[in-house]
Design a protein around this motif. Sequence first.
Motif, mmCIF file in Angstrom:
data_model
loop_
_atom_site.group_PDB
_atom_site.id
_atom_site.type_symbol
_atom_site.label_atom_id
_atom_site.label_comp_id
_atom_site.label_asym_id
_atom_site.label_seq_id
_atom_site.Cartn_x
_atom_site.Cartn_y
_atom_site.Cartn_z
ATOM 1 N N ILE A 335 0.701 -1.211 -0.091
ATOM 2 C CA ILE A 335 0.286 0.178 0.080
ATOM 3 C C ILE A 335 0.962 1.009 -0.009
ATOM 4 O O ILE A 335 0.672 2.177 -0.714
ATOM 5 C CB ILE A 335 -1.068 0.148 1.220
ATOM 6 N N LEU A 336 1.942 1.211 0.987
ATOM 7 C CA LEU A 336 2.552 2.588 0.980
ATOM 8 C C LEU A 336 3.630 2.712 -0.084
ATOM 9 O O LEU A 336 3.650 3.969 -0.898
ATOM 10 C CB LEU A 336 3.625 2.341 2.291
ATOM 11 N N THR A 337 4.090 1.651 -0.896
ATOM 12 C CA THR A 337 4.742 1.693 -2.018
ATOM 13 C C THR A 337 3.933 2.211 -3.221
ATOM 14 O O THR A 337 4.540 3.162 -3.862
ATOM 15 C CB THR A 337 5.486 0.393 -2.287
ATOM 16 N N VAL A 338 2.758 1.878 -3.461
ATOM 17 C CA VAL A 338 2.033 2.116 -4.739
ATOM 18 C C VAL A 338 1.614 3.814 -4.310
ATOM 19 O O VAL A 338 1.772 4.382 -5.246
ATOM 20 C CB VAL A 338 0.675 1.403 -4.503
ATOM 21 N N LEU A 339 1.200 3.969 -3.212
ATOM 22 C CA LEU A 339 0.952 5.681 -2.941
ATOM 23 C C LEU A 339 1.971 6.414 -3.152
ATOM 24 O O LEU A 339 1.898 7.470 -3.562
ATOM 25 C CB LEU A 339 0.061 5.637 -1.818
ATOM 26 N N SER A 340 3.214 5.926 -2.778
ATOM 27 C CA SER A 340 4.508 6.728 -2.723
ATOM 28 C C SER A 340 4.828 6.990 -4.245
ATOM 29 O O SER A 340 5.192 7.987 -4.523
ATOM 30 C CB SER A 340 5.571 5.952 -1.936
ATOM 31 N N LEU A 341 4.608 5.858 -4.931
ATOM 32 C CA LEU A 341 4.901 5.856 -6.343
ATOM 33 C C LEU A 341 3.957 7.206 -7.269
ATOM 34 O O LEU A 341 4.436 7.705 -8.010
ATOM 35 C CB LEU A 341 4.717 4.807 -7.127
ATOM 36 N N PHE A 342 2.942 7.263 -6.342
ATOM 37 C CA PHE A 342 2.006 8.182 -7.072
ATOM 38 C C PHE A 342 2.146 9.585 -6.296
ATOM 39 O O PHE A 342 1.400 10.470 -6.394
ATOM 40 C CB PHE A 342 0.347 7.900 -6.770
ATOM 41 N N GLY A 343 3.202 9.738 -5.419
ATOM 42 C CA GLY A 343 3.435 11.024 -4.679
ATOM 43 C C GLY A 343 2.359 11.234 -3.709
ATOM 44 O O GLY A 343 2.542 12.532 -3.323
ATOM 45 N N ARG A 344 1.831 10.353 -3.203
ATOM 46 C CA ARG A 344 1.106 10.562 -1.820
ATOM 47 C C ARG A 344 1.392 9.527 -0.845
ATOM 48 O O ARG A 344 0.474 8.737 -0.232
ATOM 49 C CB ARG A 344 -0.500 10.528 -2.344
ATOM 50 N N PRO A 345 2.510 9.431 -0.005
ATOM 51 C CA PRO A 345 2.809 8.847 1.248
ATOM 52 C C PRO A 345 1.886 9.014 2.171
ATOM 53 O O PRO A 345 1.622 8.248 3.255
ATOM 54 C CB PRO A 345 4.165 9.263 1.436
ATOM 55 N N ASP A 346 1.375 10.448 2.325
ATOM 56 C CA ASP A 346 0.388 10.581 3.325
ATOM 57 C C ASP A 346 -1.003 9.660 3.313
ATOM 58 O O ASP A 346 -1.602 9.133 4.061
ATOM 59 C CB ASP A 346 0.013 12.197 3.540
ATOM 60 N N ILE A 347 -1.426 9.773 2.092
ATOM 61 C CA ILE A 347 -2.569 8.886 1.829
ATOM 62 C C ILE A 347 -2.388 7.330 2.122
ATOM 63 O O ILE A 347 -3.395 6.759 2.584
ATOM 64 C CB ILE A 347 -3.270 9.282 0.447
ATOM 65 N N GLY A 348 -1.031 7.207 1.607
ATOM 66 C CA GLY A 348 -0.793 5.608 1.971
ATOM 67 C C GLY A 348 -0.916 5.145 3.228
ATOM 68 O O GLY A 348 -1.373 4.193 3.704
#
Length: 385
Positions: A335-348
């Motif tokens: 989850i954190l990797t995917v959202l970080s790739l989209f530039g949103r570690p906060d949402i992750g």
Amino acid sequence: MARAAEAGKNANGEGRTKPVAVLTGEAPVHLWGMTSRERLRRSLALVGVETVDGANEARGRPVVLLRGDWIFDQRLVAALVDSPQTLLVADDGSAVAAHVDAAAAGNVADALAEERAMPEGLTRKTPATLAGAYENKLRKREPAFLMRLTPESADAIRARTFRGSYKGVTDFVTKHVWPRPAQLVTGWCARFGISPNQVTWASLVLVLLAFALFWTGHYAVGLVAAWIMTFLDTVDGKLARVTLTYSKAGDVLDHGIDLVHPPFWWWAWIVGLPAAGFSLAAPGWTLAVIVIGYVAQRLEEGAFLALFGIEMHIWRRFDSWFRGITARRNPNLVILTVLSLFGRPDIGIVLVAIWTALCFLVHLAQILQASVARRREPIRSWLAA
């Protein structure tokens, strides 16, 4: 009195004297960095059986005889030690091991070494009849292996023994992504004498490195360290099993690291958000949900085991499937990797908190469902059916 005390120390659960072991023959190829005879010595040592040079050293004790040019599943060795007057035969009819009285050991050893007819009076058993297919510790149903080791069969045996070291019920990354690279790295470690504990200590260094990188908002590099750590966490256990070098101390170290570090990673992730240019509306509540949910889920798993005698994740097919995606370290890292790739570690990290809460509810439902089901019949694993 001294003789009686010695017999008492060597008795197994049924009061029988502990046997000694004698090996005959050896394969002309190494497996996982060791000879076939060394593998058997380690396998026997794990069940408390001493290996001696010949049947004449048995001193009246029963003898387990094994052909050193075959590779035995650990379950077969353990079962044979507890099965007096038993002859183990491969599926092709070859006699490969026996548990006999000291008086018969010499004749049976010669018959095994020369591959000729065995003496009468032994109960013949195949791998399927000697050891059950269900492995509770590894949470899977898989027949015990017994294979002759030759240069031609070495690759197939290496693959089979590695597959046998894998848990049947685990997260989807460990089960579907890591096996092929883990087998390569496990083989490399075995070849160069790297121990499972050394791999575990390396993974601990990466735990600390990932924590520091998350804390300072360096998520990309931190995720690389975290994923390498999870990979090594797979390798150390497999290395211990294929080389038969696992120990209680190593198991405590490995599982202790696994149990403790995930909440600290998620805490560091939240702390690092401002440094990376992000913020959360309620960082304290997010962390509380993750940490409390993580601890609560482990307590739910312990409660299920205490109440019903089996692990929660092996009760039904659904439970085993859900273990693959439940809010543990690897699914959360996805989850954190995917959202970080989209530039949103906060949402992750918010999604990790939500998923943790949902998984807590699912596990609570599993406990309630098992409580109701137990009124009709005992709770048993679908893998043991």
